[in-house]
Design a protein around this motif. Structure first.
Motif, PDB file in Angstrom:
ATOM      1  N   LYS A  96       7.238  14.921 -10.800  1.00 44.53           N
ATOM      2  CA  LYS A  96       7.227  13.740  -9.956  1.00 44.53           C
ATOM      3  C   LYS A  96       6.595  14.063  -8.603  1.00 44.53           C
ATOM      4  N   GLN A  97       5.845  13.086  -8.069  1.00 39.72           N
ATOM      5  CA  GLN A  97       5.135  13.298  -6.809  1.00 39.72           C
ATOM      6  C   GLN A  97       5.906  12.692  -5.640  1.00 39.72           C
ATOM      7  N   PRO A  98       5.797  13.305  -4.453  1.00 41.73           N
ATOM      8  CA  PRO A  98       6.397  12.681  -3.269  1.00 41.73           C
ATOM      9  C   PRO A  98       5.720  11.347  -2.982  1.00 41.73           C
ATOM     10  N   VAL A  99       6.404  10.504  -2.248  1.00 41.98           N
ATOM     11  CA  VAL A  99       5.953   9.127  -2.031  1.00 41.98           C
ATOM     12  C   VAL A  99       5.797   8.871  -0.539  1.00 41.98           C
ATOM     13  N   MET A 100       4.652   8.311  -0.137  1.00 42.77           N
ATOM     14  CA  MET A 100       4.445   7.865   1.235  1.00 42.77           C
ATOM     15  C   MET A 100       4.346   6.342   1.237  1.00 42.77           C
ATOM     16  N   ILE A 101       5.258   5.694   1.954  1.00 42.55           N
ATOM     17  CA  ILE A 101       5.243   4.237   2.095  1.00 42.55           C
ATOM     18  C   ILE A 101       4.622   3.889   3.446  1.00 42.55           C
ATOM     19  N   MET A 102       3.627   3.014   3.435  1.00 43.80           N
ATOM     20  CA  MET A 102       2.900   2.646   4.648  1.00 43.80           C
ATOM     21  C   MET A 102       3.191   1.203   5.038  1.00 43.80           C
ATOM     22  N   ILE A 103       3.517   0.999   6.339  1.00 40.80           N
ATOM     23  CA  ILE A 103       3.725  -0.351   6.889  1.00 40.80           C
ATOM     24  C   ILE A 103       2.594  -0.648   7.863  1.00 40.80           C
ATOM     25  N   HIS A 104       1.843  -1.706   7.600  1.00 40.52           N
ATOM     26  CA  HIS A 104       0.677  -2.040   8.433  1.00 40.52           C
ATOM     27  C   HIS A 104       1.094  -2.617   9.787  1.00 40.52           C
ATOM     28  N   GLY A 105       0.163  -2.553  10.727  1.00 44.31           N
ATOM     29  CA  GLY A 105       0.351  -3.162  12.034  1.00 44.31           C
ATOM     30  C   GLY A 105      -0.307  -4.529  12.111  1.00 44.31           C
ATOM     31  N   GLY A 106      -0.500  -4.990  13.360  1.00 47.18           N
ATOM     32  CA  GLY A 106      -1.087  -6.303  13.584  1.00 47.18           C
ATOM     33  C   GLY A 106      -0.266  -7.174  14.505  1.00 47.18           C
TER      34      GLY A 106
ATOM     35  N   TYR B 271       1.045   6.798  -2.965  1.00 49.47           N
ATOM     36  CA  TYR B 271       0.899   6.061  -1.709  1.00 49.47           C
ATOM     37  C   TYR B 271       1.192   4.581  -1.975  1.00 49.47           C
ATOM     38  N   ALA B 272       2.162   4.030  -1.269  1.00 47.97           N
ATOM     39  CA  ALA B 272       2.576   2.644  -1.482  1.00 47.97           C
ATOM     40  C   ALA B 272       2.454   1.878  -0.167  1.00 47.97           C
ATOM     41  N   SER B 273       1.672   0.813  -0.162  1.00 45.66           N
ATOM     42  CA  SER B 273       1.482  -0.016   1.023  1.00 45.66           C
ATOM     43  C   SER B 273       2.243  -1.323   0.849  1.00 45.66           C
ATOM     44  N   ILE B 274       3.007  -1.724   1.871  1.00 45.67           N
ATOM     45  CA  ILE B 274       3.870  -2.899   1.738  1.00 45.67           C
ATOM     46  C   ILE B 274       3.530  -3.970   2.772  1.00 45.67           C
ATOM     47  N   ASN B 275       3.912  -5.191   2.461  1.00 40.60           N
ATOM     48  CA  ASN B 275       3.757  -6.336   3.363  1.00 40.60           C
ATOM     49  C   ASN B 275       5.107  -6.817   3.873  1.00 40.60           C
TER      50      ASN B 275
END
Length: 216
Positions: A1-11, A38-42
């Motif tokens: 299993k791979q480590p997970v990076m969750i990204m929260i965008h700006g704006g 890599y997981a990007s969320i809204n």
């Protein structure tokens, strides 16, 4: 299993998207190239102007916590390790990563514990200690933006400030804060935040990137 990076965008809490070029460009290539999922969320956005209807704090943070909880439940289906989830956010997203990472109520509302976050990276966070910032700038600078996204109530400003939630024994993840000089008074607020986190048992550091601007 791979480590997970969750990204929260700006704006500025009012715009931006999880599929933006700055979000799924170099950052995604960097982390995927180093073996991460890599997981990007809204999250739902605040209005552009004070006269429009829209959401305010704490809705953005709860949306992020709900997305993080979903990822924790499902990331194994994508090869990720739910035991190695790391959080990152830029600008307004840096603020949201900071508040989700210091106030356990958001993840608890999604039936998760703060301990599921193994580290937190705040890239030029747009808010760390709003009451102190407003006092430092004497009500100028980003104050109107805070009023749109967070409201005008001082209690809500404190509730939205990661600094106000730092305390020992909460399981706050180690946090790395990047800033550049005195913009948004982060030369004062970021080191103070890192010191308080470290003193509370979460080893943290604030790094002045010196030559990089807010977007970089």
């Amino acid at each position: 299993k791979q480590p997970v990076m969750i990204m929260i965008h700006g704006g500025g809490w009012r715009r931006g998207d999880k599929a933006g070029p700055a979000i799924v460009g170099a950052k995604m290539r960097h982390f995927v190239g180093r073996g991460y999922v890599y997981a990007s969320i809204n999250y739902r956005l605040s209005p552009e102007t004070p006269n429009e209807d829209g959401i305010q704090h704490p809705i953005h943070a709860q949306d992020c916590a709900n997305a993080i909880a979903w990822i924790h439940d499902h990331i194994a289906e994508y090869g990720g390790d739910p035991g190695q989830i790391h959080l990152m956010g830029h600008s307004a997203g840096g603020h949201l990563a900071g508040i989700v990472g210091t106030n356990p109520r958001f993840l608890k509302a999604a039936d998760k514990e703060l301990s599921i976050l193994k580290s937190n990276v705040l890239l030029y966070p747009a808010a760390l200690d709003i009451p102190r910032y407003v006092k430092l700038v004497q009500g100028d600078a980003m104050t109107p933006l805070y009023e749109i996204a967070i409201g005008t109530d001082d209690a809500n400003w404190r509730d939205a400030s990661p600094q106000q939630h730092v305390a020992p024994g909460k399981g706050i993840p180690p946090t790395l804060i990047f800033f550049a000089g005195d913009r948004m008074k982060l030369d004062i607020l970021a080191p103070a935040f890192a010191r308080s986190l470290t003193q509370a048992g979460s080893p943290s550091r604030a790094v002045d990137t010196v030559t990089l601007d807010h977007g970089q």
